[in-house]
Design a protein around this motif. Structure first.
Motif, PDB file in Angstrom:
ATOM      1  N   ALA A 270      19.200  -6.098  31.545  1.00 49.79           N
ATOM      2  CA  ALA A 270      20.002  -5.148  30.775  1.00 49.79           C
ATOM      3  C   ALA A 270      21.136  -4.583  31.612  1.00 49.79           C
ATOM      4  N   ARG A 271      20.852  -4.234  32.863  1.00 48.23           N
ATOM      5  CA  ARG A 271      21.883  -3.667  33.733  1.00 48.23           C
ATOM      6  C   ARG A 271      22.936  -4.717  34.101  1.00 48.23           C
ATOM      7  N   LEU A 272      22.503  -5.965  34.261  1.00 46.77           N
ATOM      8  CA  LEU A 272      23.459  -7.033  34.544  1.00 46.77           C
ATOM      9  C   LEU A 272      24.388  -7.264  33.352  1.00 46.77           C
ATOM     10  N   TYR A 273      23.823  -7.250  32.150  1.00 45.95           N
ATOM     11  CA  TYR A 273      24.652  -7.396  30.950  1.00 45.95           C
ATOM     12  C   TYR A 273      25.669  -6.258  30.844  1.00 45.95           C
ATOM     13  N   GLU A 274      25.204  -5.035  31.156  1.00 46.51           N
ATOM     14  CA  GLU A 274      26.092  -3.875  31.092  1.00 46.51           C
ATOM     15  C   GLU A 274      27.277  -4.030  32.038  1.00 46.51           C
ATOM     16  N   ARG A 275      27.078  -4.753  33.133  1.00 50.69           N
ATOM     17  CA  ARG A 275      28.138  -4.937  34.127  1.00 50.69           C
ATOM     18  C   ARG A 275      29.001  -6.173  33.844  1.00 50.69           C
ATOM     19  N   GLY A 276      28.735  -6.830  32.714  1.00 50.36           N
ATOM     20  CA  GLY A 276      29.568  -7.955  32.321  1.00 50.36           C
ATOM     21  C   GLY A 276      29.020  -9.329  32.633  1.00 50.36           C
ATOM     22  N   ALA A 277      27.777  -9.416  33.096  1.00 47.46           N
ATOM     23  CA  ALA A 277      27.192 -10.721  33.396  1.00 47.46           C
ATOM     24  C   ALA A 277      26.982 -11.516  32.112  1.00 47.46           C
ATOM     25  N   ASP A 278      27.063 -12.837  32.223  1.00 46.78           N
ATOM     26  CA  ASP A 278      26.729 -13.678  31.081  1.00 46.78           C
ATOM     27  C   ASP A 278      25.371 -14.336  31.350  1.00 46.78           C
ATOM     28  N   GLU A 279      24.923 -15.174  30.425  1.00 50.29           N
ATOM     29  CA  GLU A 279      23.595 -15.770  30.554  1.00 50.29           C
ATOM     30  C   GLU A 279      23.479 -16.664  31.790  1.00 50.29           C
ATOM     31  N   ASP A 280      24.564 -17.347  32.151  1.00 47.89           N
ATOM     32  CA  ASP A 280      24.531 -18.195  33.346  1.00 47.89           C
ATOM     33  C   ASP A 280      24.351 -17.353  34.608  1.00 47.89           C
TER      34      ASP A 280
END
Length: 313
Positions: A270-280
């Protein structure tokens, strides 16, 4: 209300469903198991999925909610963890749906304070706790880490490290970054403590005086977490019950009701997604090769049309 399949919707026994599950993860097809038990293929799939999903909620086994061939592959990948979880499995015990729990930053900060105040080895335990959130690594991987994975020769923190193949559950190298001031503080104090207690010592002037090949986390007797191999000869299948028990203890100290190592991984996603990470990105960081498994670990919130268009300009 749970959307997971219910156990024994067709009147079969739980023990029979568990036998079906064991036969499937040992390599039998749904069709072969169905013929052996005199039921339909669909019944076998439904019943073993009901057991597997409940096990995933009590034993921190992720990726057991897929369908079809992907589900069977994931079952077999987690064969030993499933067999270990079945030893203490009680299907009558109410299951809290802990796996969806996302932990806030405020909760992490308060949890750290509680662990520090209640633990007999505060720096050791705080380091274990923060390492989960800082890296998204699995408990077994953390148990395998060595001093050289965290420290450079000169004793500085190895900011851009690697999850070595022999450490990673997948057996594949992936990036491992140590970029947390909270983790820095706790691990620095813990390693100083190790040095004073004479645990896993090396030579002066290198790796802060610690043996680079010693486990990063040692008991007061100087031993690493016990890792037990399972499965046939040559298979990379291992369990580490002691570190799982340690994490359960730390979550109790922290008063983090419903938090498990799996829900921590979901929090990291969740925190990675919040920072703009994608699935890869998430897959690379957590060591997950299949996009579907990344999506399952934490489904993104899908906004309504109204929410999408509200105050668009």
């Amino acid at each position: 209300m749970s959307c997971a399949p219910e156990l024994e919707p067709d009147g079969g026994t739980v023990a029979q469903s568990i036998r079906m599950l064991k036969e499937v993860i040992d390599g039998d097809t749904y069709e072969a198991v169905a013929a052996r038990f005199g039921v339909s293929r669909t019944a076998v799939e439904r019943r073993i999925k009901a057991v597997a999903v409940q096990l995933s909620q009590v034993a921190d086994i992720d990726g057991l909610n897929e369908d079809g061939a992907a589900f069977v592959r994931r079952l077999r990948l987690h064969r030993d963890a499933i067999l270990a979880a079945l030893v203490d499995f009680d299907p009558r015990r109410p299951v809290e749906h802990r796996s969806s729990r996302i932990v806030s930053m405020d909760e992490i900060i308060q949890a750290g304070k509680r662990i520090k105040g209640r633990s007999s080895r505060p720096w050791h335990d705080l380091s274990l706790f923060y390492l989960l959130f800082a890296t998204g690594a699995r408990p077994l991987e953390i148990a395998r880490l060595e001093v050289r994975d965290y420290l450079n020769f000169d004793g500085s923190v190895r900011r851009h490290s690697q999850m070595r193949a022999e450490v990673a559950i997948t057996g594949k190298v992936r990036p491992l970054h140590f970029a947390s001031t909270r983790l820095d503080e706790s691990l620095s104090n813990y390693l100083d403590e190790r040095l004073k207690l004479g645990l896993g010592l090396g030579r002066d002037g290198a790796y802060r005086g610690l043996d680079p090949d010693s486990r990063l986390f040692l008991s007061t007797a100087g031993e690493g977490f016990k890792i037990t191999p399972y499965g046939a000869h040559g298979q990379r299948r291992f369990l580490c019950r002691p570190i799982l028990e340690t994490y359960r203890k730390l979550f109790r100290y922290a008063e983090m009701k419903g938090v498990t190592a799996l829900s921590v991984r979901r929090t990291v996603v969740a925190r990675l997604y919040e920072r703009g990470a994608d699935e890869d990105d998430v897959g690379l960081i957590l060591g997950i090769s299949e996009r579907s498994a990344v999506r399952e670990l934490l489904a993104r919130h899908k906004p309504t049309i109204e929410q999408l268009l509200d105050e668009l300009v």
